[in-house]
Write an enzyme that holds these catalytic residues in place. Structure first.
Site, PDB file in Angstrom:
ATOM      1  N   PRO A   9       0.795  -1.230   0.000  1.00 27.82           N
ATOM      2  CA  PRO A   9       0.000   0.000   0.000  1.00 27.82           C
ATOM      3  C   PRO A   9       0.832   1.287   0.000  1.00 27.82           C
ATOM      4  CG  PRO A   9      -0.156  -1.120   2.120  1.00 27.82           C
ATOM      5  CD  PRO A   9       0.505  -2.073   1.175  1.00 27.82           C
ATOM      6  N   ASN A  10       0.354   2.228  -0.763  1.00 29.16           N
ATOM      7  CA  ASN A  10       0.900   3.588  -0.855  1.00 29.16           C
ATOM      8  C   ASN A  10       2.222   3.678  -1.625  1.00 29.16           C
ATOM      9  OD1 ASN A  10      -1.223   4.842   0.696  1.00 29.16           O
ATOM     10  ND2 ASN A  10      -0.354   3.781   2.462  1.00 29.16           N
ATOM     11  N   ARG A  17       4.580  10.993  -2.143  1.00 27.31           N
ATOM     12  CA  ARG A  17       4.445  10.869  -0.679  1.00 27.31           C
ATOM     13  C   ARG A  17       5.774  11.149   0.031  1.00 27.31           C
ATOM     14  NH1 ARG A  17       4.718   4.489   1.196  1.00 27.31           N
ATOM     15  NH2 ARG A  17       4.078   5.396   3.170  1.00 27.31           N
ATOM     16  N   TYR A  22      11.084   9.038   1.478  1.00 25.57           N
ATOM     17  CA  TYR A  22      11.132   8.042   0.403  1.00 25.57           C
ATOM     18  C   TYR A  22      11.813   8.537  -0.877  1.00 25.57           C
ATOM     19  CZ  TYR A  22       7.842   5.767   3.527  1.00 25.57           C
ATOM     20  OH  TYR A  22       7.263   5.195   4.625  1.00 25.57           O
ATOM     21  N   ASN A  73       7.969  -5.456  -0.968  1.00 25.69           N
ATOM     22  CA  ASN A  73       7.897  -4.384   0.020  1.00 25.69           C
ATOM     23  C   ASN A  73       6.420  -4.329   0.416  1.00 25.69           C
ATOM     24  OD1 ASN A  73       7.785  -2.110   1.579  1.00 25.69           O
ATOM     25  ND2 ASN A  73       8.945  -0.803   0.171  1.00 25.69           N
ATOM     26  N   ALA A  76       3.139  -0.871   4.893  1.00 24.83           N
ATOM     27  CA  ALA A  76       2.585  -0.878   6.252  1.00 24.83           C
ATOM     28  C   ALA A  76       2.160  -2.277   6.709  1.00 24.83           C
ATOM     29  CB  ALA A  76       1.407   0.087   6.333  1.00 24.83           C
ATOM     30  N   GLU A  97      12.704  -9.139   1.406  1.00 29.15           N
ATOM     31  CA  GLU A  97      11.856  -7.966   1.642  1.00 29.15           C
ATOM     32  C   GLU A  97      12.707  -6.706   1.635  1.00 29.15           C
ATOM     33  OE1 GLU A  97      10.096  -6.877   5.218  1.00 29.15           O
ATOM     34  OE2 GLU A  97      11.886  -7.306   6.385  1.00 29.15           O
ATOM     35  N   HIS A  99      12.741  -2.400   2.339  1.00 31.86           N
ATOM     36  CA  HIS A  99      12.137  -1.168   2.844  1.00 31.86           C
ATOM     37  C   HIS A  99      13.012  -0.011   2.420  1.00 31.86           C
ATOM     38  CE1 HIS A  99       9.106  -3.322   4.932  1.00 31.86           C
ATOM     39  NE2 HIS A  99      10.043  -4.144   5.381  1.00 31.86           N
ATOM     40  N   ARG A 106      12.743   4.550  12.862  1.00 30.68           N
ATOM     41  CA  ARG A 106      11.535   5.375  12.793  1.00 30.68           C
ATOM     42  C   ARG A 106      10.636   5.114  14.013  1.00 30.68           C
ATOM     43  NH1 ARG A 106       9.057   5.035   6.936  1.00 30.68           N
ATOM     44  NH2 ARG A 106       7.853   6.774   7.803  1.00 30.68           N
TER      45      ARG A 106
HETATM   46  C1  DQA Z   1       8.142   1.152   3.972  1.00 32.69           C
HETATM   47  C2  DQA Z   1       8.179   1.360   5.479  1.00 32.69           C
HETATM   48  C3  DQA Z   1       6.820   1.114   6.089  1.00 32.69           C
HETATM   49  O1  DQA Z   1       6.867   1.305   7.491  1.00 32.69           O
HETATM   50  C4  DQA Z   1       5.807   2.089   5.519  1.00 32.69           C
HETATM   51  O2  DQA Z   1       4.529   1.823   6.033  1.00 32.69           O
HETATM   52  C5  DQA Z   1       5.816   2.119   4.035  1.00 32.69           C
HETATM   53  C6  DQA Z   1       7.078   2.014   3.314  1.00 32.69           C
HETATM   54  C7  DQA Z   1       9.496   1.499   3.303  1.00 32.69           C
HETATM   55  O3  DQA Z   1       9.675   1.100   2.170  1.00 32.69           O
HETATM   56  O4  DQA Z   1      10.326   2.174   3.908  1.00 32.69           O
HETATM   57  O5  DQA Z   1       4.770   2.336   3.420  1.00 32.69           O
HETATM   58  O6  DQA Z   1       7.883  -0.212   3.689  1.00 32.69           O
END
Ligand code: DQA
Length: 161
Positions: A9-10, A17, A22, A73, A76, A97, A99, A106
């Site tokens: 998501p996102n 964002r 990011y 990835n 959340a 995985e 991030h 964080r």
């Molecule tokens: C994330 C880190 C997660 O905590 C966050 O919710 C994201 C992006 C990252 O790529 O740093 O949406 O996975």
């Protein structure tokens, strides 16, 4: 050999964002770079993004019998999803995985990671370059897999001869 890249998501909002966390790169640009690396190495690659947990579970399940590696990835959902964790565990496909941010530096809730224990490796905090590192790691895993399969086949042929 096929790698499936799953984005949670996102991540479709990358480039828009929280650029301070990011960066400015868009998801399509990250995927274009990964595609180049896959092509150079003769590996098939597929990209999938969803904001829905169940769709991510479905995609992981679809990898069974179809892909030899997963790069994910889960965004959340990393911190909450037992369902995605169980799916990764169920298909038994080497999974890395990624991030973009360093989740350990964080908020407290980002330190909880449901997926890391069922993944071959976690790459955090390198920005979008983390996806490139994941590609390098996955190619290494696939090479080792191929070498092991070839050795197994050779041993079987020798046993039959
Ligand atoms: C994330 C880190 C997660 O905590 C966050 O919710 C994201 C992006 C990252 O790529 O740093 O949406 O996975």
């Amino acid at each position: 050999m096929k790698i499936v890249v799953i984005q949670g998501p996102n991540l479709n909002m990358l480039g828009v964002r929280e650029q301070n966390i990011y960066g400015p790169m868009k998801l399509e640009q990250i995927h274009a770079q990964m595609k180049d690396v896959a092509t150079q190495n003769g590996v098939e690659i597929e990209f999938f993004q969803s904001n829905l947990e169940g769709e991510i579970v479905d995609k992981v399940q679809e990898c069974y019998g179809d892909a030899q590696g997963i790069i994910i990835n889960a965004a959340a959902y990393t911190h909450t999803s037992i369902a995605i964790r169980d799916a990764i565990s169920a298909v038994s496909i080497p999974t890395i995985e990624v991030h973009i941010s360093n989740i350990h530096r964080r908020e407290e809730f980002r330190k909880e990671n449901m997926l890391a224990p069922v993944c071959a490796s976690s790459i955090v905090g390198f920005g979008p370059f983390g996806y490139h590192l994941a590609m390098m790691g996955m190619l290494q895993i696939l090479n080792e897999l191929k070498a092991a399969q070839e050795a197994h086949q050779k041993a079987q042929e020798e046993a039959q001869a």
